[in-house]
Design a protein around this motif. Structure first.
Motif, PDB file in Angstrom:
ATOM      1  N   SER A 231      -3.938   6.238 -14.231  1.00 44.98           N
ATOM      2  CA  SER A 231      -5.695   5.525 -13.814  1.00 44.98           C
ATOM      3  C   SER A 231      -5.071   4.841 -13.372  1.00 44.98           C
ATOM      4  N   GLU A 232      -6.512   4.931 -13.022  1.00 47.09           N
ATOM      5  CA  GLU A 232      -6.853   3.971 -11.863  1.00 47.09           C
ATOM      6  C   GLU A 232      -6.246   2.469 -11.584  1.00 47.09           C
ATOM      7  N   ASN A 233      -6.732   1.631 -13.063  1.00 46.37           N
ATOM      8  CA  ASN A 233      -5.767   0.478 -13.212  1.00 46.37           C
ATOM      9  C   ASN A 233      -4.459   0.339 -12.911  1.00 46.37           C
ATOM     10  N   GLU A 234      -3.608   1.583 -13.765  1.00 41.99           N
ATOM     11  CA  GLU A 234      -1.972   1.761 -13.109  1.00 41.99           C
ATOM     12  C   GLU A 234      -1.797   1.662 -11.727  1.00 41.99           C
ATOM     13  N   LEU A 235      -2.638   2.198 -10.963  1.00 37.27           N
ATOM     14  CA  LEU A 235      -2.408   2.540  -8.960  1.00 37.27           C
ATOM     15  C   LEU A 235      -2.571   0.799  -8.996  1.00 37.27           C
ATOM     16  N   TRP A 236      -3.705   0.101  -8.643  1.00 37.91           N
ATOM     17  CA  TRP A 236      -3.706  -1.051  -8.740  1.00 37.91           C
ATOM     18  C   TRP A 236      -2.902  -1.813  -8.810  1.00 37.91           C
ATOM     19  N   ALA A 237      -2.650  -1.506 -10.724  1.00 42.23           N
ATOM     20  CA  ALA A 237      -1.020  -2.644 -10.188  1.00 42.23           C
ATOM     21  C   ALA A 237      -0.779  -2.677  -9.754  1.00 42.23           C
ATOM     22  N   GLU A 238      -0.614  -1.156  -8.949  1.00 37.13           N
ATOM     23  CA  GLU A 238       0.604  -0.989  -7.637  1.00 37.13           C
ATOM     24  C   GLU A 238       0.847  -2.132  -6.915  1.00 37.13           C
ATOM     25  N   LEU A 239      -0.380  -2.372  -6.269  1.00 37.99           N
ATOM     26  CA  LEU A 239      -0.965  -3.171  -4.952  1.00 37.99           C
ATOM     27  C   LEU A 239      -0.989  -4.575  -5.548  1.00 37.99           C
ATOM     28  N   HIS A 240      -1.191  -4.798  -6.541  1.00 36.20           N
ATOM     29  CA  HIS A 240      -0.846  -6.940  -7.314  1.00 36.20           C
ATOM     30  C   HIS A 240       0.761  -6.757  -6.961  1.00 36.20           C
ATOM     31  N   ARG A 241       1.700  -5.938  -7.948  1.00 39.31           N
ATOM     32  CA  ARG A 241       2.919  -6.283  -7.396  1.00 39.31           C
ATOM     33  C   ARG A 241       3.278  -6.070  -5.932  1.00 39.31           C
ATOM     34  N   GLY A 242       3.031  -5.175  -5.518  1.00 41.98           N
ATOM     35  CA  GLY A 242       3.933  -5.296  -4.200  1.00 41.98           C
ATOM     36  C   GLY A 242       2.753  -6.754  -3.682  1.00 41.98           C
ATOM     37  N   ASN A 243       2.076  -7.305  -4.058  1.00 41.20           N
ATOM     38  CA  ASN A 243       2.044  -8.606  -3.278  1.00 41.20           C
ATOM     39  C   ASN A 243       2.371  -9.249  -4.128  1.00 41.20           C
ATOM     40  N   ILE A 244       2.834  -9.658  -5.148  1.00 38.49           N
ATOM     41  CA  ILE A 244       2.998 -10.550  -5.634  1.00 38.49           C
ATOM     42  C   ILE A 244       4.961 -11.116  -5.292  1.00 38.49           C
ATOM     43  N   VAL A 245       5.453  -9.189  -5.474  1.00 38.79           N
ATOM     44  CA  VAL A 245       6.676  -9.473  -5.265  1.00 38.79           C
ATOM     45  C   VAL A 245       7.392 -10.467  -3.914  1.00 38.79           C
ATOM     46  N   ARG A 246       6.244 -10.243  -2.653  1.00 41.29           N
ATOM     47  CA  ARG A 246       6.381 -10.801  -0.952  1.00 41.29           C
ATOM     48  C   ARG A 246       5.680 -12.415  -1.295  1.00 41.29           C
ATOM     49  N   GLY A 247       5.437 -12.584  -2.178  1.00 43.71           N
ATOM     50  CA  GLY A 247       5.033 -13.467  -2.044  1.00 43.71           C
ATOM     51  C   GLY A 247       3.295 -14.281  -1.851  1.00 43.71           C
TER      52      GLY A 247
ATOM     53  N   MET B 267       0.489  -1.514   0.155  1.00 45.84           N
ATOM     54  CA  MET B 267      -0.164   0.091   0.358  1.00 45.84           C
ATOM     55  C   MET B 267       0.855   0.732  -0.235  1.00 45.84           C
ATOM     56  N   ALA B 268       1.881   1.146   1.002  1.00 47.62           N
ATOM     57  CA  ALA B 268       3.203   2.192   0.894  1.00 47.62           C
ATOM     58  C   ALA B 268       3.402   2.818  -0.487  1.00 47.62           C
ATOM     59  N   GLU B 269       4.177   1.699  -1.205  1.00 48.68           N
ATOM     60  CA  GLU B 269       4.668   1.739  -2.476  1.00 48.68           C
ATOM     61  C   GLU B 269       2.953   2.443  -3.860  1.00 48.68           C
ATOM     62  N   MET B 270       1.881   2.115  -3.752  1.00 52.07           N
ATOM     63  CA  MET B 270       0.724   2.041  -4.231  1.00 52.07           C
ATOM     64  C   MET B 270       0.614   3.928  -3.684  1.00 52.07           C
ATOM     65  N   GLU B 271       0.544   4.203  -2.860  1.00 48.18           N
ATOM     66  CA  GLU B 271       0.507   5.443  -2.544  1.00 48.18           C
ATOM     67  C   GLU B 271       1.279   6.364  -3.029  1.00 48.18           C
ATOM     68  N   SER B 272       2.477   6.069  -2.759  1.00 48.56           N
ATOM     69  CA  SER B 272       3.424   6.788  -3.300  1.00 48.56           C
ATOM     70  C   SER B 272       3.911   7.286  -4.960  1.00 48.56           C
ATOM     71  N   ALA B 273       3.207   6.137  -5.309  1.00 42.33           N
ATOM     72  CA  ALA B 273       2.650   6.164  -6.688  1.00 42.33           C
ATOM     73  C   ALA B 273       1.836   7.333  -7.440  1.00 42.33           C
TER      74      ALA B 273
END
Length: 451
Positions: free
Chosen positions: A248-264, A236-242
């Motif tokens: 776009s909403e989709n681009e912002l939402w993708a940050e949460l997906h990325r942050g979740n997946i990269v942490r397993g 979420m912190a990475e998402m807020e920084s972005a």
């Protein structure tokens, strides 16, 4: 071509002829190699582990957690006099086996199921050549190939596949049911139920078994949940920084997906992010809309993170560097105050009806847009119980009592009927012996809280 060079295939490695006699040895070696490289054995990586260490969250004792879960399931089975439970929901299979396999795909394709005997083995019927995926946990006693009766495989011959599937279940109960022919099943189609009945097996509510078992979390489960929440909040912190005007909403939402997946983490169950006028009414899924300076951005994580635990947190942010409007601050303060007041009601011994009756509700002009629940359980996903607003309590709404070890989400959506924007806030809260402990820690938007 007469003078063409010979093929270089195999020049750098020796291709041995296939030895059918060695098939069993090769299959065993292949399974052992795959099990040793299972994602759950490899762990969550340096990023997640470093963040958890910094947060002071130790690792859960996974063998103890798995033992606790099986004991809870079998206690429910004995209490209701069932021979066992047959599970199709991948969340329930994860709870039993702590193993995953194409979780979202098998949610809508019944190709993987697990039998838990009340007194006997755990047998996993897995997808083709997936025997190695559950070896790491030491829980599953046997893996067998699944027999799927979905139309994808059976076409117009589905009834014949149902017959073959049912014979396997009949054999299971004959071998491990101790004469009991009462079977709990979480999700099943009509044809398999009828076929089991033809063999004298009665089908009962397996979802009831699993929801009751999953309701009370062990200390090790809570450690896994704390780690999942910490990973979610880092994303979420990475998402807020972005979050900048023009994204776009989709681009912002993708940050949460990325942050979740990269942490397993594993997946996100919804797409609930909206901005500006799309925040009222709630439940708009994220879109290509460009977020503008001064917009409110509201979202609900609904995230299945590390260890399979759900981190279900909602926040509303103000986009840009400006000050919020009086209306934005007012909506935000109403939502924040509702969350704070309703969180403090979460104590052992309180009933769900008492929560519904005494909770703070939205103001009159926001009630038509109210969220669907005031509280709901959470664990490996959103779980029992759900607590509606007082006006939504019906004769068939179940009452129950809060117990230590339950985890509930406290929900608020505040948006005036016909208004431009709305605010979504949600916190994840543990019921302890002495009262509520808020597990979610991500700060509220300071600008929206000011004034």
């Amino acid at each position: 071509m007469e003078n063409a060079p010979k093929s270089t295939f195999g020049r750098h490695r020796k291709i041995m002829p296939f030895d059918a006699a060695a098939l069993d040895v090769l299959q065993t070696q292949s399974r052992q190699k795959a099990a040793a490289l299972n994602q759950h054995i490899l762990g969550y990586g340096a990023l997640a582990e470093t963040e958890w260490a910094a947060a002071g969250i130790p690792a859960p004792d996974l063998p103890a957690m798995r033992k606790y879960r099986l004991e809870r399931i079998r206690a429910e089975l004995r209490r209701r006099d069932y021979a066992g439970v047959l599970l199709y929901d991948p969340i329930n299979i994860r709870y039993v086996t702590d193993a995953t396999n194409m979780q979202v795909w098998v949610t809508h394709n019944a190709t993987r199921y697990c039998f838990v005997a009340t007194d006997g083995p755990i047998i996993l019927f897995d997808y083709h050549h997936c025997e190695h995926l559950s070896d790491h946990a030491g829980v599953v006693d046997e893996v067998r190939p699944s027999v799927s009766w979905i139309y994808f495989y059976g076409g117009e011959l589905v009834p014949r596949r149902v017959e073959r599937w049912a014979l396997g279940i009949v054999d299971l109960l004959a071998e491990h049911g101790g004469g009991n022919r009462r079977l709990a099943v979480d999700h099943i189609d009509a044809e398999p139920v009828a076929e089991l009945a033809r063999h004298g097996i009665s089908v009962h509510n397996g979802e009831q078994i699993m929801e009751r078992a999953r309701m009370i979390k062990s200390p090790d489960e809570l450690l896994g949940m704390r780690r999942s929440i910490a990973a979610c909040e880092a994303a979420m912190a990475e998402m807020e920084s972005a979050l900048k005007p023009g994204i776009s909403e989709n681009e912002l939402w993708a940050e949460l997906h990325r942050g979740n997946i990269v942490r397993g983490g594993e997946w996100i169950e919804t797409r609930l992010l909206s901005s500006g006028p799309r925040t009222n009414p709630w439940f708009q899924e994220c879109s290509s809309r460009i977020i503008e300076d001064g917009d409110l951005v509201s979202f609900d994580t609904d995230l299945i993170g590390p260890y399979g635990f759900c981190a279900d947190i909602s926040r509303t942010w103000l986009c840009g560097d400006g000050a919020p409007s009086d209306e934005q601050r007012d909506l935000y303060r109403i939502a924040a105050d509702q969350i704070a007041a309703n969180r403090e009601l979460l104590r052992p011994g309180v009933t769900l009806k008492e929560l519904s009756d005494t909770a703070r509700h939205p103001p009159e002009d926001c009630m038509p847009n109210r969220y669907g629940s005031l509280y709901h359980g959470v664990g490996l996903a959103d779980e029992y119980p759900g607590v509606p607003h007082r006006v939504d309590w019906k004769e068939d709404t179940p009452d129950d009592v809060l117990l230590p070890g339950m985890v509930l989400c406290v929900e608020s959506y505040i948006g005036r009927l016909g208004g431009r924007e709305g605010v979504k806030i949600e916190e994840q809260v543990l019921i302890t012996e002495t009262g509520p402990e808020q597990l979610s820690r991500y700060p509220l938007d300071a600008r929206l809280m000011a004034g």
